[in-house]
Design a protein around this motif. Structure first.
Motif, mmCIF file in Angstrom:
data_model
loop_
_atom_site.group_PDB
_atom_site.id
_atom_site.type_symbol
_atom_site.label_atom_id
_atom_site.label_comp_id
_atom_site.label_asym_id
_atom_site.label_seq_id
_atom_site.Cartn_x
_atom_site.Cartn_y
_atom_site.Cartn_z
ATOM 1 N N PHE A 166 -0.296 -121.408 -155.486
ATOM 2 C CA PHE A 166 -0.912 -121.338 -156.693
ATOM 3 C C PHE A 166 -2.517 -120.119 -156.020
ATOM 4 O O PHE A 166 -2.126 -118.933 -157.182
ATOM 5 C CB PHE A 166 -1.370 -122.757 -156.721
ATOM 6 N N LEU A 167 -2.517 -120.680 -155.344
ATOM 7 C CA LEU A 167 -3.984 -119.672 -154.987
ATOM 8 C C LEU A 167 -3.727 -117.937 -154.413
ATOM 9 O O LEU A 167 -4.201 -117.631 -154.288
ATOM 10 C CB LEU A 167 -4.454 -119.820 -152.797
ATOM 11 N N LEU A 170 -2.770 -116.622 -157.634
ATOM 12 C CA LEU A 170 -4.291 -116.094 -158.395
ATOM 13 C C LEU A 170 -4.594 -115.092 -157.684
ATOM 14 O O LEU A 170 -4.709 -114.387 -158.144
ATOM 15 C CB LEU A 170 -5.167 -117.364 -158.398
ATOM 16 N N PHE A 173 -3.152 -112.509 -158.998
ATOM 17 C CA PHE A 173 -3.154 -112.178 -160.503
ATOM 18 C C PHE A 173 -4.216 -111.292 -160.669
ATOM 19 O O PHE A 173 -4.452 -110.422 -161.517
ATOM 20 C CB PHE A 173 -3.023 -113.296 -161.071
ATOM 21 N N PHE A 174 -5.080 -111.785 -160.361
ATOM 22 C CA PHE A 174 -6.282 -111.247 -160.219
ATOM 23 C C PHE A 174 -6.848 -109.575 -159.211
ATOM 24 O O PHE A 174 -7.818 -109.077 -159.908
ATOM 25 C CB PHE A 174 -8.038 -112.287 -159.566
ATOM 26 N N TRP A 262 5.303 -116.628 -161.874
ATOM 27 C CA TRP A 262 5.603 -116.274 -160.503
ATOM 28 C C TRP A 262 6.182 -114.453 -160.320
ATOM 29 O O TRP A 262 5.531 -113.264 -160.049
ATOM 30 C CB TRP A 262 5.785 -116.966 -159.275
#
Length: 408
Positions: A166-167, A170, A173-174, A262
């Protein structure tokens, strides 16, 4: 545990390579943007179909285990209909064979990707010996985890895997174009929902041809079928106390949406990288190194690569340990807590099968062993596919008889 057992290592293996392949080699002619079609078809391969295989098996086995109080055997789902012991034993043996082939193929692919990552990060030099050593290491950790049981081993490693994944998601994504990712996710998901049935049946313009179907769709179906017994039973075991509605929602909807996001993040980001290249020279064509090549274009690339290597090991461990646990239940008289001797035997057997596959691939470099395993997996999964249809029909008939007319 649900996601780690079901497909954790696979989404790392294909995160970049598959969307790019679908973009560069569209499965069929479409009015959609190539990038949207690529994501839609990737969603199709990894979405509802995969989790439906798992969910169906989990639902039927969970009902047999916790409502009808049957032993942990696949034949328990039909033993009230088929009394012939030889036939029931044949079903259980077919299930075990299908599961073992799926595990060996997955472990072989996984350690090959880890080796590809090591070569990319550290500049090459890691060959067959390292690949075999990785297989031994992963099998040893998986055995220890299975030895400890669900709560002490499998559950802890699964939670760590998902948190780190998950990290990682993210971070990409960011540090990418979030608006483009959100747009692609929304459009591809809505098209997938509309096109799901014609894509599943390969109707008309949605038919990519038998060669494409064999290389991709049929292979994935065979993989989900091969993993359905141990993943389904594992899901049923960790879902005790939930309703069938809760189980199906948790298995079918939530993991699928997570998978779609994802692939949207990694796929869209990779599409934009190719656009910035000007020309594409198959930079993401290698399934074993594509993700590591992708990370080289991001900050903290070395850290991302190292984290991914550990994630690959972690996901392979959680898939293998849950499978070893379930195979042990199959062969230890259907016990919900199988003996540790059975856990050891299955850990060693799967390791030896994987090592044999890797050695054969090295000895016969002119033969694509992994492709051969894909074809073999399709063949071994075919009888089990027919059984699952039969099993589902019997389950529906049984539940329909027991359901009262006044029930909601």
């Amino acid at each position: 545990m649900l996601y780690s057992a079901g497909m954790g290592a696979g989404i790392l293996l294909r995160a970049v390579q598959e969307p790019i392949f679908m973009q560069q080699n569209p499965p069929y002619a479409s009015g959609l943007e190539p990038e949207i079609l690529a994501l839609e078809f990737t969603f199709y391969q990894w979405g509802f179909t995969a989790w439906a295989f798992y969910g169906l098996f989990a639902m039927v086995m969970g009902y047999a285990l916790f409502v009808r109080k049957k032993k942990v055997r696949v034949s328990a789902t039909i033993e009230d209909t088929i009394s012939n012991k030889v036939a029931r034993k044949g079903i259980d043996i077919t299930t075990i064979i299908t599961t073992v082939f799926g595990l060996i193929a997955a472990l072989g692919l996984g350690v090959a990707q880890i080796n590809g990552g090591l070569n990319h990060v550290f500049g090459g030099g890691f060959g067959l010996a390292v690949t075999l050593s990785l297989a031994v290491l992963i099998s040893a950790i998986a055995f220890y985890s299975a030895w400890q049981g669900v709560d002490k081993g499998i559950k802890i490693i699964s939670k760590i895997n998902i948190l780190v994944t998950f990290l990682l998601l993210l971070f990409i994504f960011f540090t990418s174009d979030m608006i483009a990712i959100g747009r692609a996710f929304g459009i591809a998901t809505s098209n997938y929902l509309v096109d799901f049935i014609p894509m599943s049946l390969a109707l008309g313009n949605y038919n990519p041809g038998i060669e494409f179907l064999t290389d991709w769709t049929f292979y994935y179906w065979a993989f989900w079928l091969a993993w359905a017994p141990f993943t389904g039973i594992f899901i049923a075991r960790i879902s005790k106390g939930r309703t069938l509605r809760q189980l199906l929602f948790g298995v079918l909807i939530l993991p699928s949406l997570g998978t779609f996001f994802w692939f949207s993040v990694f796929g869209t980001s990779a599409f934009q990288l190719i656009e910035s290249f000007g020309t594409y020279n198959d930079e993401f064509g290698n399934v074993f190194s594509s993700l590591f090549v992708f990370f080289s274009h991001y900050p903290l690339a070395t850290l991302l690569n190292v984290v991914t290597l550990f994630l690959l090991i972690g996901f392979l461990v959680t898939s293998l340990d849950s499978a070893v646990f379930v195979l042990s239940m199959f062969t230890d008289k259907g016990k919900k807590e199988p003996s540790k001797k059975h856990r050891l035997i299955w850990s060693v057997f799967i390791l030896l099968g994987t090592m044999a596959l890797l050695l054969l691939g090295n000895a016969k470099p002119d033969i694509d062993i992994l492709t051969a395993v894909q074809k073999l997996l399709i063949i071994t999964s075919l009888p089990f596919a027919f059984f699952m249809v039969f099993m589902a029909i019997l389950f529906i008939l049984e539940v329909s008889k027991k359901r009262k007319p006044t029930d909601p």
